[in-house]
Design a protein around this motif. Sequence first.
Motif, mmCIF file in Angstrom:
data_model
loop_
_atom_site.group_PDB
_atom_site.id
_atom_site.type_symbol
_atom_site.label_atom_id
_atom_site.label_comp_id
_atom_site.label_asym_id
_atom_site.label_seq_id
_atom_site.Cartn_x
_atom_site.Cartn_y
_atom_site.Cartn_z
ATOM 1 N N LYS A 136 -3.554 1.100 -2.833
ATOM 2 C CA LYS A 136 -3.885 0.093 -1.825
ATOM 3 C C LYS A 136 -2.631 -0.431 -1.123
ATOM 4 N N LEU A 137 -1.563 -0.615 -1.877
ATOM 5 C CA LEU A 137 -0.304 -1.096 -1.283
ATOM 6 C C LEU A 137 0.298 -0.042 -0.363
ATOM 7 N N THR A 138 0.160 1.212 -0.746
ATOM 8 C CA THR A 138 0.652 2.296 0.113
ATOM 9 C C THR A 138 -0.130 2.319 1.426
ATOM 10 N N ALA A 139 -1.439 2.149 1.332
ATOM 11 C CA ALA A 139 -2.265 2.114 2.537
ATOM 12 C C ALA A 139 -1.932 0.919 3.421
ATOM 13 N N LEU A 140 -1.418 -0.144 2.798
ATOM 14 C CA LEU A 140 -1.032 -1.345 3.534
ATOM 15 C C LEU A 140 0.263 -1.146 4.321
ATOM 16 N N GLY A 141 1.031 -0.125 3.916
ATOM 17 C CA GLY A 141 2.288 0.152 4.594
ATOM 18 C C GLY A 141 3.506 -0.072 3.728
ATOM 19 N N VAL B 294 2.409 -8.381 4.767
ATOM 20 C CA VAL B 294 2.647 -7.075 5.394
ATOM 21 C C VAL B 294 1.571 -6.818 6.435
ATOM 22 N N LYS B 295 1.982 -6.711 7.678
ATOM 23 C CA LYS B 295 1.067 -6.448 8.787
ATOM 24 C C LYS B 295 1.535 -5.207 9.546
ATOM 25 N N ASP B 296 0.659 -4.239 9.695
ATOM 26 C CA ASP B 296 0.983 -3.008 10.425
ATOM 27 C C ASP B 296 2.258 -2.350 9.893
ATOM 28 N N GLY B 297 2.386 -2.361 8.570
ATOM 29 C CA GLY B 297 3.515 -1.681 7.936
ATOM 30 C C GLY B 297 4.836 -2.415 8.026
ATOM 31 N N ALA B 298 4.828 -3.680 8.431
ATOM 32 C CA ALA B 298 6.077 -4.447 8.544
ATOM 33 C C ALA B 298 5.901 -5.811 7.897
ATOM 34 N N LEU B 299 7.025 -6.353 7.381
ATOM 35 C CA LEU B 299 6.982 -7.696 6.808
ATOM 36 C C LEU B 299 6.815 -8.728 7.914
ATOM 37 N N THR B 300 5.829 -9.580 7.758
ATOM 38 C CA THR B 300 5.574 -10.658 8.709
ATOM 39 C C THR B 300 5.278 -11.914 7.905
ATOM 40 N N VAL B 301 6.309 -12.716 7.671
ATOM 41 C CA VAL B 301 6.172 -13.876 6.800
ATOM 42 C C VAL B 301 5.954 -15.126 7.649
ATOM 43 N N MET C 18 8.994 1.981 9.737
ATOM 44 C CA MET C 18 9.520 2.208 8.387
ATOM 45 C C MET C 18 8.731 1.374 7.382
ATOM 46 N N ALA C 19 8.338 1.978 6.289
ATOM 47 C CA ALA C 19 7.509 1.299 5.290
ATOM 48 C C ALA C 19 8.274 0.165 4.610
ATOM 49 N N VAL C 20 7.540 -0.834 4.160
ATOM 50 C CA VAL C 20 8.121 -1.939 3.396
ATOM 51 C C VAL C 20 8.440 -1.436 1.998
ATOM 52 N N ALA C 21 9.696 -1.584 1.575
ATOM 53 C CA ALA C 21 10.117 -1.123 0.240
ATOM 54 C C ALA C 21 9.711 -2.158 -0.799
ATOM 55 N N LEU C 22 8.809 -1.769 -1.676
ATOM 56 C CA LEU C 22 8.250 -2.688 -2.667
ATOM 57 C C LEU C 22 8.603 -2.193 -4.064
ATOM 58 N N ALA C 23 9.177 -3.074 -4.885
ATOM 59 C CA ALA C 23 9.610 -2.693 -6.235
ATOM 60 C C ALA C 23 8.804 -3.434 -7.298
#
Length: 377
Positions: free
Chosen positions: A27-32, A345-352, A1-6
């Motif tokens: 670019k952000l869309t391509a990032l996931g 964002v790594k592989d379409g997921a949040l990784t903090v 599931m894509a990261v929801a960015l506002a």
Amino acid sequence: MAVALAVTRERRDGETRCAVTPDAVKKLTALGCAVTVEAGAGQGSSIPDAEFAAAGATVAADTHAALNGADVLLKVRGPTAQEISALKPGAIVVALLDAYREKDTVAALAKAGATAFAMEFVPRITRAQVMDALSSQANLAGYRAVIEAAHSYGRGFPMMMTAAGTVAAAKVFVMGAGVAGLQAIATARRLGAVVTATDVRPAAKEQVESLGAKFVAVEDEEFKAAETAAGYAKPMSAEYQAKQAELTASHIVKQDVVITTALIPGRPAPRLVTAAHVASMKPGSVIVDLAVENGGNVEGAKLGETVTTPNGVQIVGWANLPGRIASDASALYARNLTAFLGLLVKDGALTVDLEDEILKAAVVTHGGVVVHEGVQG
């Protein structure tokens, strides 16, 4: 599931920039990321909603709709109380938080359980250069300061030789040779002015001279050690300040334009130009104070105003000079944010990973508390 960015509209007075551009959306869309932009967010930067939509963003009708379910909120300035209240628990906020001064915003973000990153705290290391929002915006501020000075100055900048006589070149003095100051020097030189500059950092001398300007400073032992490991100016002793003030006073009296750019992180802007300096200048001279939002380098400067002194000197105190070149400022800032998001964002997921040296330096609130030592208390 894509990261929801506002991305929401900027609601601080006079803020014309936008946190993303259509190119950044791609670019952000391509990032996931699934990007949602509030309607009208790009208006101040001449970006219609349709361009965001064409780039792949969803255009939301209002703030609440834009933030509904958002994992990440991107801003230029810190979020408003309304935006903070609409964040979901654990949401990430990335912005120029102005965290040293905006303590209430920081406290509210902590209380809301947000993980907030301040772009002004991104460290000045090679790996983070593309994320350095302070530099990208200061660069444009330095350029715009010269344009504002030229607009206010009642004469030309270059020397012009005509059949009717010769017009002398303007004398421009830039105080502070960081990113903004160096761009101001370069811009004033392009316009044909005779440029001098000063800074308390010894490394600045070579940079100033490489741009064709003359360096003016008291070059004693204290001067040689007046720079932090991070490349910022150190506060100087009262003795050095007195010597530098004497040199400055003898130099300012000969200048047509003075541009001040000196800032020290976490402290009020240092006073560089006194009322006596201003009173010594010729009628029609112009001073542009880039530090006016942080208390000002110039005595008598007023935020958001141009003050004309009794002796006919104009002191320009416009806030947010990058916002006066909003399209370019937004484009550069959006690239800074996009690079920063690459750490989150790594592989379409949040990784903090708060052990990452960039994220560790930039994080201000996390887990319900203020974690940045410089902002605590």
